[in-house]
Motif scaffolding. Sequence first.
Motif, PDB file in Angstrom:
ATOM      1  N   HIS A   1       0.669  -0.927  -0.152  1.00 25.21           N
ATOM      2  CA  HIS A   1      -0.046   0.026   0.166  1.00 25.21           C
ATOM      3  C   HIS A   1       1.221   1.613   0.067  1.00 25.21           C
ATOM      4  CE1 HIS A   1      -0.280   0.080   4.311  1.00 25.21           C
ATOM      5  NE2 HIS A   1       0.798  -0.037   4.974  1.00 25.21           N
TER       6      HIS A   1
ATOM      7  N   CYS B   1       5.268   5.990   4.151  1.00 24.12           N
ATOM      8  CA  CYS B   1       4.957   4.969   4.100  1.00 24.12           C
ATOM      9  C   CYS B   1       4.000   5.491   3.170  1.00 24.12           C
ATOM     10  CB  CYS B   1       3.434   5.004   5.512  1.00 24.12           C
ATOM     11  SG  CYS B   1       3.816   3.650   6.653  1.00 24.12           S
TER      12      CYS B   1
ATOM     13  N   HIS C   1       4.979   0.536  -0.227  1.00 30.03           N
ATOM     14  CA  HIS C   1       5.851  -0.853   0.402  1.00 30.03           C
ATOM     15  C   HIS C   1       4.538  -1.553   0.905  1.00 30.03           C
ATOM     16  CE1 HIS C   1       3.511   1.799   3.657  1.00 30.03           C
ATOM     17  NE2 HIS C   1       3.850   0.769   4.323  1.00 30.03           N
TER      18      HIS C   1
ATOM     19  N   HIS D   1       3.487  -5.291   3.586  1.00 27.59           N
ATOM     20  CA  HIS D   1       3.594  -5.762   4.837  1.00 27.59           C
ATOM     21  C   HIS D   1       3.344  -7.451   4.415  1.00 27.59           C
ATOM     22  CE1 HIS D   1       4.064  -1.439   7.043  1.00 27.59           C
ATOM     23  NE2 HIS D   1       3.345  -1.715   6.458  1.00 27.59           N
TER      24      HIS D   1
ATOM     25  N   GLU E   1      -0.326  -4.746  11.190  1.00 29.19           N
ATOM     26  CA  GLU E   1       0.476  -4.839   9.742  1.00 29.19           C
ATOM     27  C   GLU E   1       2.226  -5.157  10.631  1.00 29.19           C
ATOM     28  OE1 GLU E   1      -0.525  -1.324   7.608  1.00 29.19           O
ATOM     29  OE2 GLU E   1       0.371  -0.756   9.320  1.00 29.19           O
TER      30      GLU E   1
END
Length: 148
Positions: free
Chosen positions: A16, A25, A29, A31, A134
Amino acid sequence: MAKIRVNKQFTFDMAHALYNHNGACRNIHGHTYTLTVTLLGEVKTNPGKSDDGMLVDFSWLKELVKTEIISVYDHALVLNGNSPHRDLKLDRSFDKVIYLDVQPTCENLLLIMVRKLKSDLPPDLTLQYVSLQETPTAKAEWCFDDNF
Ligand SMILES: [Zn+2]
């Protein structure tokens, strides 16, 4: 009859980017998320039946979450559809690009998943708790008791 809780964990990988976020963020990137789903209900007494002694068949829950959530978000890129990210037209190059109406934060993803799960549960089961982890140190939690 006593009520009990059962839960099951799921993992999926997702990328996202947070539009306009004042930090790292804002970049694309990924997760490995861990989703935990906790259901509340009564243990069934159905001698001779497949679900005897169960609150819910874990395989049913697994299939539900797999169909409605994991297959949608696993290996997807999730972006804010109300941002210039939509203009990048990444869905022309990649199969799984999802544009949400909200910022694709852990919190918003959790709420979307809660709404989906609530709509799919039979009336004898209560969605009691859902968490979306996350990172190893960060997660969002939704609890039925907080949302009367
Ligand atoms: Zn992130």
